[in-house]
Design a protein around this motif. Structure first.
Motif, PDB file in Angstrom:
ATOM      1  N   ASP A 142       0.831  -1.203   0.000  1.00  0.00           N
ATOM      2  CA  ASP A 142       0.000   0.000   0.000  1.00  0.00           C
ATOM      3  C   ASP A 142       0.866   1.254   0.000  1.00  0.00           C
ATOM      4  O   ASP A 142       0.584   2.226  -0.714  1.00  0.00           O
ATOM      5  N   THR A 143       1.906   1.245   0.835  1.00  0.00           N
ATOM      6  CA  THR A 143       2.786   2.409   0.910  1.00  0.00           C
ATOM      7  C   THR A 143       3.512   2.630  -0.414  1.00  0.00           C
ATOM      8  O   THR A 143       3.634   3.766  -0.901  1.00  0.00           O
ATOM      9  N   ILE A 144       4.005   1.540  -1.020  1.00  0.00           N
ATOM     10  CA  ILE A 144       4.707   1.667  -2.303  1.00  0.00           C
ATOM     11  C   ILE A 144       3.759   2.183  -3.386  1.00  0.00           C
ATOM     12  O   ILE A 144       4.133   3.056  -4.198  1.00  0.00           O
ATOM     13  N   ASP A 145       2.533   1.673  -3.411  1.00  0.00           N
ATOM     14  CA  ASP A 145       1.566   2.127  -4.419  1.00  0.00           C
ATOM     15  C   ASP A 145       1.336   3.633  -4.328  1.00  0.00           C
ATOM     16  O   ASP A 145       1.196   4.319  -5.362  1.00  0.00           O
ATOM     17  N   LEU A 146       1.277   4.159  -3.102  1.00  0.00           N
ATOM     18  CA  LEU A 146       1.081   5.593  -2.936  1.00  0.00           C
ATOM     19  C   LEU A 146       2.340   6.371  -3.298  1.00  0.00           C
ATOM     20  O   LEU A 146       2.269   7.431  -3.937  1.00  0.00           O
ATOM     21  N   MET A 147       3.489   5.844  -2.898  1.00  0.00           N
ATOM     22  CA  MET A 147       4.736   6.576  -3.116  1.00  0.00           C
ATOM     23  C   MET A 147       5.116   6.693  -4.586  1.00  0.00           C
ATOM     24  O   MET A 147       5.620   7.731  -5.033  1.00  0.00           O
ATOM     25  N   ILE A 148       4.900   5.635  -5.367  1.00  0.00           N
ATOM     26  CA  ILE A 148       5.325   5.711  -6.768  1.00  0.00           C
ATOM     27  C   ILE A 148       4.426   6.636  -7.581  1.00  0.00           C
ATOM     28  O   ILE A 148       4.784   7.020  -8.696  1.00  0.00           O
ATOM     29  N   LYS A 149       3.254   7.005  -7.016  1.00  0.00           N
ATOM     30  CA  LYS A 149       2.445   8.029  -7.687  1.00  0.00           C
ATOM     31  C   LYS A 149       3.096   9.398  -7.545  1.00  0.00           C
ATOM     32  O   LYS A 149       2.973  10.247  -8.433  1.00  0.00           O
ATOM     33  N   ALA A 150       3.781   9.606  -6.415  1.00  0.00           N
ATOM     34  CA  ALA A 150       4.463  10.883  -6.190  1.00  0.00           C
ATOM     35  C   ALA A 150       5.895  10.848  -6.700  1.00  0.00           C
ATOM     36  O   ALA A 150       6.408  11.852  -7.214  1.00  0.00           O
ATOM     37  N   PHE A 151       6.573   9.699  -6.536  1.00  0.00           N
ATOM     38  CA  PHE A 151       7.964   9.556  -6.966  1.00  0.00           C
ATOM     39  C   PHE A 151       8.061   8.309  -7.845  1.00  0.00           C
ATOM     40  O   PHE A 151       8.329   7.209  -7.345  1.00  0.00           O
ATOM     41  N   PRO A 152       7.805   8.432  -9.154  1.00  0.00           N
ATOM     42  CA  PRO A 152       7.765   7.264 -10.046  1.00  0.00           C
ATOM     43  C   PRO A 152       9.157   6.679 -10.277  1.00  0.00           C
ATOM     44  O   PRO A 152       9.881   7.106 -11.190  1.00  0.00           O
ATOM     45  N   ILE A 153       9.542   5.707  -9.447  1.00  0.00           N
ATOM     46  CA  ILE A 153      10.836   5.058  -9.605  1.00  0.00           C
ATOM     47  C   ILE A 153      10.633   3.624 -10.047  1.00  0.00           C
ATOM     48  O   ILE A 153       9.495   3.120 -10.127  1.00  0.00           O
ATOM     49  N   ARG A 154      11.730   2.934 -10.321  1.00  0.00           N
ATOM     50  CA  ARG A 154      11.667   1.589 -10.895  1.00  0.00           C
ATOM     51  C   ARG A 154      11.078   0.592  -9.903  1.00  0.00           C
ATOM     52  O   ARG A 154      11.453   0.556  -8.728  1.00  0.00           O
ATOM     53  N   GLY A 180       8.602   3.500 -13.188  1.00  0.00           N
ATOM     54  CA  GLY A 180       9.063   4.805 -13.659  1.00  0.00           C
ATOM     55  C   GLY A 180      10.549   4.872 -13.894  1.00  0.00           C
ATOM     56  O   GLY A 180      11.139   5.956 -13.942  1.00  0.00           O
ATOM     57  N   GLY A 181      11.193   3.699 -14.028  1.00  0.00           N
ATOM     58  CA  GLY A 181      12.632   3.672 -14.217  1.00  0.00           C
ATOM     59  C   GLY A 181      13.047   4.020 -15.632  1.00  0.00           C
ATOM     60  O   GLY A 181      12.208   4.233 -16.518  1.00  0.00           O
ATOM     61  N   PRO A 182      14.349   4.052 -15.883  1.00  0.00           N
ATOM     62  CA  PRO A 182      14.848   4.337 -17.240  1.00  0.00           C
ATOM     63  C   PRO A 182      14.350   3.333 -18.268  1.00  0.00           C
ATOM     64  O   PRO A 182      14.254   3.658 -19.457  1.00  0.00           O
ATOM     65  N   ILE A 195      15.067  11.332  -8.632  1.00  0.00           N
ATOM     66  CA  ILE A 195      13.747  10.962  -8.102  1.00  0.00           C
ATOM     67  C   ILE A 195      13.904   9.964  -6.951  1.00  0.00           C
ATOM     68  O   ILE A 195      13.197  10.043  -5.944  1.00  0.00           O
ATOM     69  N   VAL A 196      14.837   9.034  -7.120  1.00  0.00           N
ATOM     70  CA  VAL A 196      15.097   8.051  -6.050  1.00  0.00           C
ATOM     71  C   VAL A 196      15.568   8.758  -4.779  1.00  0.00           C
ATOM     72  O   VAL A 196      15.133   8.422  -3.668  1.00  0.00           O
ATOM     73  N   ASP A 197      16.445   9.739  -4.942  1.00  0.00           N
ATOM     74  CA  ASP A 197      16.933  10.482  -3.776  1.00  0.00           C
ATOM     75  C   ASP A 197      15.780  11.187  -3.055  1.00  0.00           C
ATOM     76  O   ASP A 197      15.737  11.222  -1.819  1.00  0.00           O
ATOM     77  N   ASP A 198      14.851  11.754  -3.834  1.00  0.00           N
ATOM     78  CA  ASP A 198      13.684  12.393  -3.217  1.00  0.00           C
ATOM     79  C   ASP A 198      12.800  11.359  -2.516  1.00  0.00           C
ATOM     80  O   ASP A 198      12.250  11.619  -1.442  1.00  0.00           O
ATOM     81  N   PHE A 199      12.646  10.205  -3.134  1.00  0.00           N
ATOM     82  CA  PHE A 199      11.865   9.121  -2.541  1.00  0.00           C
ATOM     83  C   PHE A 199      12.432   8.751  -1.169  1.00  0.00           C
ATOM     84  O   PHE A 199      11.702   8.667  -0.172  1.00  0.00           O
ATOM     85  N   VAL A 200      13.744   8.553  -1.126  1.00  0.00           N
ATOM     86  CA  VAL A 200      14.405   8.166   0.126  1.00  0.00           C
ATOM     87  C   VAL A 200      14.311   9.283   1.153  1.00  0.00           C
ATOM     88  O   VAL A 200      14.051   9.045   2.342  1.00  0.00           O
ATOM     89  N   ALA A 201      14.506  10.519   0.718  1.00  0.00           N
ATOM     90  CA  ALA A 201      14.454  11.650   1.649  1.00  0.00           C
ATOM     91  C   ALA A 201      13.065  11.783   2.278  1.00  0.00           C
ATOM     92  O   ALA A 201      12.926  12.027   3.475  1.00  0.00           O
ATOM     93  N   PHE A 202      12.032  11.612   1.450  1.00  0.00           N
ATOM     94  CA  PHE A 202      10.675  11.721   1.985  1.00  0.00           C
ATOM     95  C   PHE A 202      10.366  10.578   2.949  1.00  0.00           C
ATOM     96  O   PHE A 202       9.815  10.794   4.035  1.00  0.00           O
ATOM     97  N   MET A 203      10.746   9.366   2.592  1.00  0.00           N
ATOM     98  CA  MET A 203      10.486   8.227   3.461  1.00  0.00           C
ATOM     99  C   MET A 203      11.294   8.310   4.758  1.00  0.00           C
ATOM    100  O   MET A 203      10.863   7.830   5.800  1.00  0.00           O
ATOM    101  N   ASP A 235      -2.061  15.334  -8.465  1.00  0.00           N
ATOM    102  CA  ASP A 235      -2.039  13.907  -8.141  1.00  0.00           C
ATOM    103  C   ASP A 235      -0.862  13.573  -7.231  1.00  0.00           C
ATOM    104  O   ASP A 235      -0.973  12.743  -6.311  1.00  0.00           O
ATOM    105  N   ARG A 236       0.275  14.217  -7.506  1.00  0.00           N
ATOM    106  CA  ARG A 236       1.441  13.970  -6.654  1.00  0.00           C
ATOM    107  C   ARG A 236       1.194  14.468  -5.235  1.00  0.00           C
ATOM    108  O   ARG A 236       1.527  13.790  -4.260  1.00  0.00           O
TER     109      ARG A 236
END
Length: 635
Positions: A142-154, A180-182, A195-203, A235-236
């Motif tokens: 559930d957490t990952i589903d919400l997070m990748i909407k804001a930070f689309p990572i692989r 959302g990866g390369p 984007i990954v760095d932002d993901f980690v910083a937010f978490m 949405d983000r």
């Protein structure tokens, strides 16, 4: 049963240095592992006269056939070695942790060219950043589903990523908008890393700057009428707010701490761990513990922290750990945890004020629920109940298993409002429709109360009518009050086992009532709370059921239920009595009586209150307060 004197080492043979000792039994099996700052001082406690030892310690030393020790260089080494041996040898007299399962984590593989977010129970992935643990695997998803909407990572697997990068075609998750990866073809490796760095910083800290930034960009896009971009930022923002709502703020920002709540009785303990990162509860863990030896809260705390952190990664050990009581070897434990963490000092302490105390109370409440759930599920196991009844039959020398058990307990407040309870268990399960509550007019002590109650109850096994029958010519319970919730026939149904809460004196009083009644075919026993010993009539020594056995667990549950039922009735009587007393005061109606009891919270506080304090209650003036004060003091 071995005599400890046969294997007791001479005092001069035991070193005074710190070390770890092991009691061994037949075949060389290790029965117990412990540590000591001074081996000689600690081991001498185990070889004291048997009658001075705690019952569970006495069982351990009489089950053992030898003792060995290993000297180490420091208390820290002793702590580490003790934990290693307990986990490796699984000694039966050490604390047993029922829940050894691993918990799911959210991991970001920062060591990869294009880091991915994944759910895993493996905490040893090189270069990975972990968040959790989570109580359930769906909570991570559930957490990952919400997070990748804001930070689309692989999110795709390594094989899918490699195949997509070689072929130039997006991976399947990328084609459906789940990656959302390369490999999806929408971002470069460098952009993805940002984007990954932002993901980690937010978490890591749920930094509000991301929501602020998304709000600004959404408004700016709307002003320049770029509504598609504004919708993406909207949405983000919604996704970030959803994650924030799922992780309630409990402490100040940037606070990283673990809080442990405990609830335990003589046999079991429940532990609830709250993992707080960035001021928010990021994960919870819970497990139950079977206590073979009698250990207090500080020692239970020490063993729990060792269990929680000895194999944990450095990232999982916070700077602050809050517990209900600090262990005796606090300095050594903090040093051990600090070395495991590798940076900074770890502080183990008791929460004293503010939000931490409130969160600790929540953890304790959860631990209470966990312990209750553990007991309920254990008692609901048909196989376990059958084994318990069979073991009770063997231990007490009964001809048949006790399919119906009745247990009695007495409750009073300084000799007043004396009440008793009768609870019924059939096939190891409570029959609440057959519970009874007794009111005792007067009594000299608990043994007299037990005698009175059983005399009145056993009268019905001689064919006396039930108190619910209005035409009954005589009522053996008429000298007191009975609140019956059973049908008339049920009260006359005899138990196979009759239990009383107490030791030898209470059992003797119950035996006297049983003999006077002339009723036969009922086995009598009492359970003493402090040591969980089973006392039977005309015996100088109690029956000792193995710790952790289903039989002792069932008997303890029956006793605890009788105690709970008696206490609840006694409290009802107290409230009823004080309301009646206050209702006799002119000008004090039911609503004002309720206001008084609500304002002070308990009868004892109201009795000890001054006239001025009573007068502060809404609707109670000085004159009425004085009347209440005088009436309660003279009552």
């Amino acid at each position: 049963m071995a005599d400890p004197r046969t294997y007791r080492p001479k005092a001069g043979e035991i070193p005074t240095e710190p070390g770890v000792y092991r009691f061994t039994g037949e075949g060389g099996r290790v029965l117990y592992v412990g540590k000591a700052k001074n081996l000689r001082a600690r081991l001498s406690n185990y070889f004291a006269p048997l009658h001075t030892l705690h019952e569970r310690t006495r069982r351990m030393v009489t089950s053992a056939t030898g003792v060995m020790w290993t000297v180490v260089g420091s208390d820290i080494e002793a702590l580490q070695l003790e934990y290693t041996w307990i986990k490796e040898l699984d000694p039966p007299f050490n604390v047993k942790f029922r829940d050894d399962k691993t918990y799911p984590f959210m991991a970001i593989t920062l060591g990869d060219e294009a880091p991915r977010v994944m759910v895993t129970r493996n905490t040893k992935i090189r270069g990975a950043k972990y968040f959790g643990p989570y109580p359930k695997i769906w909570a991570v998803h559930d957490t990952i589903d919400l997070m990748i909407k804001a930070f689309p990572i692989r999110t795709c697997s390594d094989s899918s990523y490699k195949r997509a990068m070689q072929s130039g075609r997006p991976c399947f998750p990328g084609q459906i908008g789940r990656c959302g990866g390369p490999c999806s073809g929408r971002v470069t490796i460098e952009e993805h890393r940002e984007i990954v760095d932002d993901f980690v910083a937010f978490m890591s800290g749920h930094d509000r700057r991301f929501t602020t930034d998304a709000t600004k960009k959404m408004k700016a896009a709307a002003e320049r009428q770029d509504y598609e971009a504004a919708a993406r930022y909207r949405d983000r923002l919604l996704a970030l707010e959803a994650v924030l709502e799922k992780s309630a703020v409990v402490l100040a920002d940037r606070v990283d701490a673990d809080l442990f709540g405990f609830e335990h009785d003589e046999l079991s303990a429940a532990v609830q761990q709250f993992i707080v990162r960035g001021g928010r509860v990021r994960g919870v863990r819970s497990w139950t513990v079977d206590k073979e030896l009698d250990i207090d809260t500080p020692e239970l705390v020490e063993r729990t922290l060792l269990r929680a952190y000895a194999d944990a990664g450095r990232e999982s050990i916070p700077k602050e750990i809050y517990v209900p009581a600090v262990p005796e070897d606090l300095a050594e434990l903090e040093t051990f945890l600090s070395e495991r963490r590798g940076r900074g000092k770890v502080k183990v302490q008791v929460a004293k004020r503010g939000e931490k105390v409130a969160l600790m109370e929540t953890a304790v409440v959860n631990a209470k629920h966990s312990l209750q759930l553990y007991k309920t599920r254990r008692s609901g196991d048909f196989v376990a109940r059958s084994a318990a009844l069979g073991d009770i039959k063997e231990a007490l020398g009964m001809e048949d298993a006790p399919l119906r058990i009745e247990c009695y307990d007495v409750s009073h407040l300084s000799g007043t409002n004396i009440v008793a309870s009768m609870v019924v268990f059939e096939d190891g399960l409570p029959r609440k429709d057959q519970y009874r509550r007794f009111s005792i007019a007067s009594s000299t002590d608990d043994t007299d109360s037990i005698h009175q109650v059983l005399t009145r109850r056993l009268a019905y096994l001689r064919g006396a009518p039930d108190p619910d029958e209005p035409e009954a010519p005589a009522d053996p319970l008429a000298d007191g009050e009975v609140e019956a919730v059973a049908k008339p026939k049920k009260f006359a149904y005899p138990p196979q086992l009759l239990l009383v809460d107490g030791g030898a004196p209470q059992v003797a009083a119950a035996q006297r009532a049983l003999e006077e009644s002339g009723v036969e075919g009922i086995t009598l026993a009492g359970i003493a709370k402090r040591l969980e010993e089973i006392w039977v009539p005309d015996s100088d020594f109690p029956v000792i059921l193995p710790r952790g056995s289903e039989a002792l667990f069932l008997i303890q549950r029956v006793r605890d239920e009788a105690h709970r039922f008696a206490i609840s009735y006694q409290r009802q009587r107290r409230r009823r009595d004080i309301s009646s007393v206050l209702g006799e005061i002119p000008g004090l109606g039911p609503s004002r009586v309720k206001q008084l009891l609500t304002a002070f919270g308990s009868v004892s506080r109201l009795r000890s209150a001054t006239t001025d304090e009573i007068a502060e209650v809404k609707g109670i003036g000085p004159q009425l307060a004085s009347a209440v004060h005088d009436r309660l003091r003279n009552d």
